[in-house]
Design a protein around this motif. Sequence first.
Motif, PDB file in Angstrom:
ATOM      1  N   ARG A 266       9.509  -2.879   5.085  1.00 34.23           N
ATOM      2  CA  ARG A 266       8.895  -2.177   3.951  1.00 34.23           C
ATOM      3  C   ARG A 266       9.421  -0.755   3.815  1.00 34.23           C
ATOM      4  NH1 ARG A 266       2.461  -3.218   4.048  1.00 34.23           N
ATOM      5  NH2 ARG A 266       2.759  -2.560   6.205  1.00 34.23           N
ATOM      6  N   GLY A 267       9.807  -0.163   4.931  1.00 42.90           N
ATOM      7  CA  GLY A 267      10.294   1.215   4.886  1.00 42.90           C
ATOM      8  C   GLY A 267      11.700   1.363   4.346  1.00 42.90           C
ATOM      9  N   LEU A 268      12.407   0.232   4.151  1.00 41.88           N
ATOM     10  CA  LEU A 268      13.785   0.308   3.665  1.00 41.88           C
ATOM     11  C   LEU A 268      13.849   0.732   2.206  1.00 41.88           C
ATOM     12  CD1 LEU A 268      15.359  -2.926   5.234  1.00 41.88           C
ATOM     13  CD2 LEU A 268      15.504  -0.572   6.086  1.00 41.88           C
ATOM     14  N   HIS A 269      12.872   0.271   1.392  1.00 35.40           N
ATOM     15  CA  HIS A 269      12.875   0.590  -0.032  1.00 35.40           C
ATOM     16  C   HIS A 269      11.505   0.272  -0.620  1.00 35.40           C
ATOM     17  CE1 HIS A 269      13.960   0.351  -4.350  1.00 35.40           C
ATOM     18  NE2 HIS A 269      14.876   1.241  -4.008  1.00 35.40           N
ATOM     19  N   PRO A 270      11.017   1.068  -1.581  1.00 35.30           N
ATOM     20  CA  PRO A 270       9.685   0.826  -2.146  1.00 35.30           C
ATOM     21  C   PRO A 270       9.521  -0.542  -2.805  1.00 35.30           C
ATOM     22  CG  PRO A 270      10.460   3.029  -2.722  1.00 35.30           C
ATOM     23  CD  PRO A 270      11.614   2.328  -2.083  1.00 35.30           C
ATOM     24  N   ASP A 271      10.607  -1.124  -3.326  1.00 30.21           N
ATOM     25  CA  ASP A 271      10.494  -2.395  -4.036  1.00 30.21           C
ATOM     26  C   ASP A 271      10.395  -3.607  -3.104  1.00 30.21           C
ATOM     27  OD1 ASP A 271      10.563  -1.115  -6.446  1.00 30.21           O
ATOM     28  OD2 ASP A 271      12.680  -1.524  -6.848  1.00 30.21           O
ATOM     29  N   VAL A 272      10.522  -3.381  -1.793  1.00 28.11           N
ATOM     30  CA  VAL A 272      10.419  -4.498  -0.859  1.00 28.11           C
ATOM     31  C   VAL A 272       9.035  -5.146  -0.932  1.00 28.11           C
ATOM     32  CG1 VAL A 272      10.305  -5.066   1.608  1.00 28.11           C
ATOM     33  CG2 VAL A 272      12.224  -3.725   0.723  1.00 28.11           C
ATOM     34  N   SER A 273       8.017  -4.319  -1.162  1.00 24.61           N
ATOM     35  CA  SER A 273       6.659  -4.846  -1.270  1.00 24.61           C
ATOM     36  C   SER A 273       6.043  -4.415  -2.592  1.00 24.61           C
ATOM     37  CB  SER A 273       5.793  -4.364  -0.097  1.00 24.61           C
ATOM     38  OG  SER A 273       4.560  -5.059  -0.076  1.00 24.61           O
ATOM     39  N   ASN A 274       4.913  -5.027  -2.926  1.00 30.28           N
ATOM     40  CA  ASN A 274       4.172  -4.681  -4.145  1.00 30.28           C
ATOM     41  C   ASN A 274       2.725  -5.114  -3.959  1.00 30.28           C
ATOM     42  OD1 ASN A 274       4.060  -7.551  -4.859  1.00 30.28           O
ATOM     43  ND2 ASN A 274       6.223  -7.313  -5.420  1.00 30.28           N
ATOM     44  N   GLU A 275       1.923  -4.871  -4.965  1.00 29.18           N
ATOM     45  CA  GLU A 275       0.489  -5.142  -4.839  1.00 29.18           C
ATOM     46  C   GLU A 275       0.207  -6.613  -4.564  1.00 29.18           C
ATOM     47  OE1 GLU A 275      -3.679  -4.554  -7.395  1.00 29.18           O
ATOM     48  OE2 GLU A 275      -1.787  -3.662  -8.108  1.00 29.18           O
ATOM     49  N   ALA A 276       0.918  -7.505  -5.249  1.00 33.29           N
ATOM     50  CA  ALA A 276       0.681  -8.938  -5.069  1.00 33.29           C
ATOM     51  C   ALA A 276       1.012  -9.378  -3.642  1.00 33.29           C
ATOM     52  CB  ALA A 276       1.509  -9.738  -6.074  1.00 33.29           C
ATOM     53  N   ILE A 277       2.129  -8.880  -3.112  1.00 31.23           N
ATOM     54  CA  ILE A 277       2.517  -9.224  -1.749  1.00 31.23           C
ATOM     55  C   ILE A 277       1.516  -8.673  -0.748  1.00 31.23           C
ATOM     56  CG2 ILE A 277       4.234  -8.722   0.044  1.00 31.23           C
ATOM     57  CD1 ILE A 277       6.375  -8.972  -2.115  1.00 31.23           C
ATOM     58  N   GLU A 278       1.109  -7.413  -0.941  1.00 31.14           N
ATOM     59  CA  GLU A 278       0.156  -6.807  -0.020  1.00 31.14           C
ATOM     60  C   GLU A 278      -1.180  -7.542  -0.038  1.00 31.14           C
ATOM     61  OE1 GLU A 278       0.761  -4.475   2.211  1.00 31.14           O
ATOM     62  OE2 GLU A 278       2.851  -4.406   1.559  1.00 31.14           O
TER      63      GLU A 278
END
Length: 339
Positions: A266-278
């Motif tokens: 997740r720390g590599l780039h903000p787009d790696v995760s999002n609200e749906a994934i979290e």
Amino acid sequence: MARTVNVRSPLRVDFVGMTDYLPACREFGGSIVNATINKYIYATATPRDDGRIVLNAPDHDDLRVEVARHGDLNPDGELGLAQEIIRRFELPGGLELTTYSQMPGGAGLGSSSTIATCIIAALNVLTGWRLTSHEMAQLAIDCETVALKTTYGWQDQYSPVTGGGVKYMRYWPDSTGLGVEIEPMPLTRAKLGALQRALVVCYSGISRPAGAILHAVAQGFVDGTPAVIDGLQGMSERADRMRLALLEGRVDAVGPLLSEVWELHRGLHPDVSNEAIETLYDVAISAGAVGGRVCGAGGGGTMMFFCPPPADYHVARALREAGAQVFDVAIDTTGLLVW
């Protein structure tokens, strides 16, 4: 060159991925842990007498591409990866090729590279080239570089052609001259069964091309961004720890390590995760999962959770209720199969 050749190549889930960015691997190495699963890419190749190259992709709205002759193959055309691969082989006549995937595109399971290895394996038999597994993997990388304009990774090309099961894969820095090392994890049937049962795999419902994330990570490496450099090296170190745990039969150690890998990912780039994934991640953890991550580059696609029994049942049910598509997964121990 007279017979029809069929190929089945398994997709993969990666316990530790993203560490196969080639420029980074060439400089400081990279370690992967993944497993081939019982979700497949299929290819059927049949010689034609008329010299025409016919490509069929029934899982892409029944797309059919016809090329008049071998010399007209174009990697920039439709189904360009298939065209580039066929262009590399010396065919005495025409060819009809059909490929399809059991999983949707953008699932983060390495489908593009697995398609490439399927096609290469079929043509390898038809032409009698007798490429080794490493040569097939490298050819897939070369063809993807041309057709897809990417030089990102290597695990998805090496994974299916080097056999099935759970594998530790290491790209040694160029300074060592050692290249790619593949180490199958010698799990007993009981340990393999324990790992398989503990895995709950679901499709998030979000299909997202990996290109933007991979490009951003690549740029971070070029720029020397600490979060990217430290993240990739930290993920490789977790792969090394996971290898040791599996060699010692400590299957339960995989779960917490998955979440450590996900934090670094997740720390590599903000787009790696999002609200749906979290949301799905929190649902799984609340239901009893002890670790998990998104497969592939992130941003969507497939998620994998480690759930000590009997939490696997409760996690799967909770994810379904949250709208995810949970699918049965078994670890494929065969790898690429040709008949």
